[in-house]
Design an enzyme around this catalytic site. Structure first.
Site, PDB file in Angstrom:
ATOM      1  N   GLU A  20       0.691  -1.143   0.231  1.00 21.42           N
ATOM      2  CA  GLU A  20      -0.277   0.135   0.104  1.00 21.42           C
ATOM      3  C   GLU A  20       0.899   1.363   0.248  1.00 21.42           C
ATOM      4  O   GLU A  20       2.429   1.140   0.596  1.00 21.42           O
ATOM      5  CB  GLU A  20      -1.353   0.170   1.699  1.00 21.42           C
ATOM      6  N   GLU A  28       2.568   0.350   4.475  1.00 19.55           N
ATOM      7  CA  GLU A  28       2.581  -0.928   4.622  1.00 19.55           C
ATOM      8  C   GLU A  28       2.742  -2.134   3.417  1.00 19.55           C
ATOM      9  O   GLU A  28       1.807  -1.638   2.009  1.00 19.55           O
ATOM     10  CB  GLU A  28       1.249  -1.262   5.592  1.00 19.55           C
ATOM     11  N   ASN A  82       0.443  -5.828   3.155  1.00 17.69           N
ATOM     12  CA  ASN A  82      -0.776  -6.778   3.323  1.00 17.69           C
ATOM     13  C   ASN A  82      -0.097  -8.186   2.849  1.00 17.69           C
ATOM     14  O   ASN A  82       0.063  -8.046   2.172  1.00 17.69           O
ATOM     15  CB  ASN A  82      -2.199  -6.749   2.994  1.00 17.69           C
ATOM     16  N   ARG A 132      -0.742 -11.220   2.778  1.00 12.54           N
ATOM     17  CA  ARG A 132      -1.639 -12.838   2.386  1.00 12.54           C
ATOM     18  C   ARG A 132      -2.568 -12.474   1.515  1.00 12.54           C
ATOM     19  O   ARG A 132      -2.553 -11.174   0.541  1.00 12.54           O
ATOM     20  CB  ARG A 132      -2.811 -12.404   3.911  1.00 12.54           C
ATOM     21  N   VAL A 139      -9.247  -9.330  -0.156  1.00 10.19           N
ATOM     22  CA  VAL A 139     -10.433  -9.530  -0.564  1.00 10.19           C
ATOM     23  C   VAL A 139     -10.901  -8.779  -1.330  1.00 10.19           C
ATOM     24  O   VAL A 139     -11.574  -8.599  -2.507  1.00 10.19           O
ATOM     25  CB  VAL A 139     -11.180  -9.037   0.772  1.00 10.19           C
TER      26      VAL A 139
END
Length: 299
Positions: free
Chosen positions: A273, A286, A288, A290, A293
């Protein structure tokens, strides 16, 4: 190969359908409240792992790994949420000889801490916003960091995410009260009251870069998303590719994302991000670590 999907709902359905297209047998796990769901119907096998409370079923590492063992699964896909960023779960999978479909525990631990993630970004040559180098010990230290960064600033939870434990501060006079409130909120949300100070970038766009990496230096960008339309720091509308982003900025962000995941030895799907200013400058926020969604928006 056989894959256990350690999740429920939309993401479990997505993973099971993709595995079926690839000819990989799947096992669904479910709580007693989810016995009649689509994911359970679609999977080749299904195992009940406990009662409805998530802590007793989907967050129960022992039960999830027991289901993998009794069905002979070689790998576990955590989806998003639940155990997807749980380094202890990834470590337990490795201990049991089951492949965790996701980043390494070491990367998850580092990226789960916003301070450590910013340090890792600096090491990879990514631009980051000014502010404190780590958690501030008290209000006095927060005031010093805010003065150096320049107001307005953001107070942010070191263990935070999703906008929780984040508060805008306009002046030194506001900071003591804001610090106390933010610390309480961070402690309640993450059992960690650690805060850091970050320069506020006015009018910035929120752009995400989606990556896939093999942990061996192979990596590719799967696209970018505009995520600037938010309410209370929660995304409402996303658009891919990010519109009206200068070609030079887009290319630089893609290259920066690839450089970073190679330096970190990142593995699996992930999202970096960034904030983008009016001049096309961008700053790492940051990672993420994983599946997200939002990934179908880009895919």
């Amino acid at each position: 190969m056989k894959l256990l999907v350690a999740n429920r709902g939309e993401i479990a359905v997505r993973v099971i359908r993709t595995a079926r297209e690839l000819g990989i047998p799947t096992v669904a796990v479910y709580s007693t409240a989810d016995a009649d769901t689509l994911a359970v119907d679609l999977a080749d096998e299904a195992v009940c792992i406990g009662p409805p409370p998530a802590r007793d079923s989907y967050l129960n590492i022992v039960n999830v790994l027991a289901a993998a063992e009794i069905t002979g699964c070689d790998a576990v896909h955590p989806g998003y949420g639940f155990l997807s960023e749980n380094a202890a779960f990834a470590t337990a999978c490795a201990r049991e000889g089951v492949t965790f479909v996701g980043p390494s525990p070491e990367v998850m631990e580092r990226m789960g801490d916003k301070i450590a993630a910013k340090a890792a970004a600096r090491e990879a040559g990514l631009p980051v916003l000014g502010g404190s180098d780590g958690p501030v010990a008290d209000v006095r230290e927060a005031l010093r960091a805010a003065d150096e960064a320049g107001y307005p600033v953001l107070l942010k939870a070191a263990a935070g995410g999703g906008g929780k434990g984040m508060r805008r501060v306009e002046s030194a006079a506001e900071l003591p009260a804001a610090f106390e409130m933010d610390q309480r909120e961070a402690e309640a949300a993450f059992s960690d009251g650690g805060l850091y100070v970050e320069r506020m970038l006015e009018g910035a766009r929120h752009v995400e870069i989606q990556v896939l990496a093999d942990g061996l230096g192979g990596a590719l960008v799967c696209g970018d998303r505009e995520c600037s339309i938010q309410r209370r720091h929660q995304k409402l509308v996303e658009e891919a590719p990010a519109p009206h982003l200068p070609d030079a900025t887009r290319q630089a962000m893609h290259e920066a994302a690839l450089r970073a995941v190679r330096v970190w030895g990142y593995r699996s799907a992930g999202t970096l991000e960034f904030l983008v200013d009016a001049e096309g400058g961008f700053y790492f926020l940051e990672l993420n670590a994983r599946l997200q969604v939002e990934h179908p928006v880009t895919e």
